[in-house]
Design a protein around this motif. Structure first.
Motif, mmCIF file in Angstrom:
data_model
loop_
_atom_site.group_PDB
_atom_site.id
_atom_site.type_symbol
_atom_site.label_atom_id
_atom_site.label_comp_id
_atom_site.label_asym_id
_atom_site.label_seq_id
_atom_site.Cartn_x
_atom_site.Cartn_y
_atom_site.Cartn_z
ATOM 1 N N ALA A 135 -5.556 2.759 -0.518
ATOM 2 C CA ALA A 135 -4.439 3.531 -1.083
ATOM 3 C C ALA A 135 -4.733 4.014 -2.503
ATOM 4 C CB ALA A 135 -3.163 2.687 -1.077
ATOM 5 N N ALA B 70 0.813 -1.213 0.000
ATOM 6 C CA ALA B 70 0.000 0.000 0.000
ATOM 7 C C ALA B 70 0.850 1.268 0.000
ATOM 8 C CB ALA B 70 -0.938 -0.007 1.209
ATOM 9 N N THR B 71 1.981 1.253 0.684
ATOM 10 C CA THR B 71 2.853 2.433 0.693
ATOM 11 C C THR B 71 4.156 2.200 -0.078
ATOM 12 O OG1 THR B 71 3.795 1.730 2.826
ATOM 13 C CG2 THR B 71 1.938 3.287 2.876
#
Length: 265
Positions: free
Chosen positions: A248, A180-181
């Protein structure tokens, strides 16, 4: 708690006990037994643990310092790869020009392209070329370059230059991890450079990754999630991890709910 952290804690618990029951791990980590069971399935797929009668045990001789070999990966997650390939087959237009990246999941997608497909395939994946070599209606372009013998792939500056001369309707990419990041990541710099050219020259970009790769960060960065049109994964992917990727901003398509996800995203 993020799924990756929870699974690290599961492994830490197993370091201090030969066998643990899922119910006991659920109490210690304050999650449901169902969540623990999903984690154990993924950890077993990765070779980190082995499920035994009464619970789970830490696998011996574990090494995650590098990606497993091609032959081993072809035999891992066969059902998941088949599900992903079926989705790919459903979204490829008969006359599309497509980039096919390296990786065993992309190879499964190449084998599943419908008989009605008569478009153009540009790929540095020798396995994909061999899979379609008998299909005369398909316009095949093999991207040449330095051959990675164990993977049957081509990469390096020559491959980058050749890919840059094509523009595709859709790119189907492999991955080492989707986070997600952390974004899209993988292991081999030369192959990543070719993949970035495919991303730049494709109208739509699809990442093919089974559930074991969600939440995982591999050695090197490929791109941020906003460069990806959609992630195609299998129906067994951890719902919590899928939810994080959607939060996200990434569109996630799964076989069992593909239509619903397209409408929701």
């Amino acid at each position: 708690m993020l799924p990756d952290e929870r699974r690290r804690q599961i492994l830490a618990l197993l370091n201090s006990s030969e066998v643990l029951r899922p119910a006991d791990m659920a109490v210690q980590l304050d999650v449901s037994p169902e969540t623990i069971r999903r984690d154990l399935v993924l950890l077993e797929r990765e070779g980190a643990i082995r499920r035994v009668y009464g619970g789970a045990a830490k696998a011996k001789n574990l090494s995650r310092s590098a990606e497993p070999g091609r032959v081993e990966r072809e035999n891992i997650e066969r059902e998941a790869k088949a599900e992903i390939a079926e989705v790919v087959a459903s979204i490829v237009g008969d006359d599309d020009t497509v980039f096919l990246d390296v990786g065993t999941t992309v190879l499964a997608a190449a084998r599943a392209l419908p008989e009605s497909f008569r478009g153009r395939v540009v790929t540095n994946n020798l396995g994909a070329v061999l899979a379609m070599a008998g299909r005369d209606a398909v316009n095949l372009h093999l991207v040449g370059g330095r051959v990675r013998h164990d993977e049957l792939t081509c990469s390096g500056p020559d491959a980058e230059d050749q890919v840059s001369n094509f523009f595709a309707d859709k790119a189907f990419l492999g991955s080492g991890g989707v986070h997600a990041t952390g974004g899209l990541t993988d292991y081999h710099l030369d192959e990543i450079a070719v993949r970035r050219r495919m991303i730049s020259n494709a109208a739509e970009v699809y990442v093919l990754a089974d559930g074991s790769k969600l939440g995982h960060v591999a050695l090197r960065k490929v791109c941020e999630l906003d460069r990806i049109t959609a992630l195609i994964t299998d129906s067994s992917a951890d719902p919590e991890m899928v939810a994080q990727l959607r939060d996200a901003g990434l569109t996630v398509v799964q076989p069992a709910v593909a239509g619903a996800e397209d409408a929701a995203s």
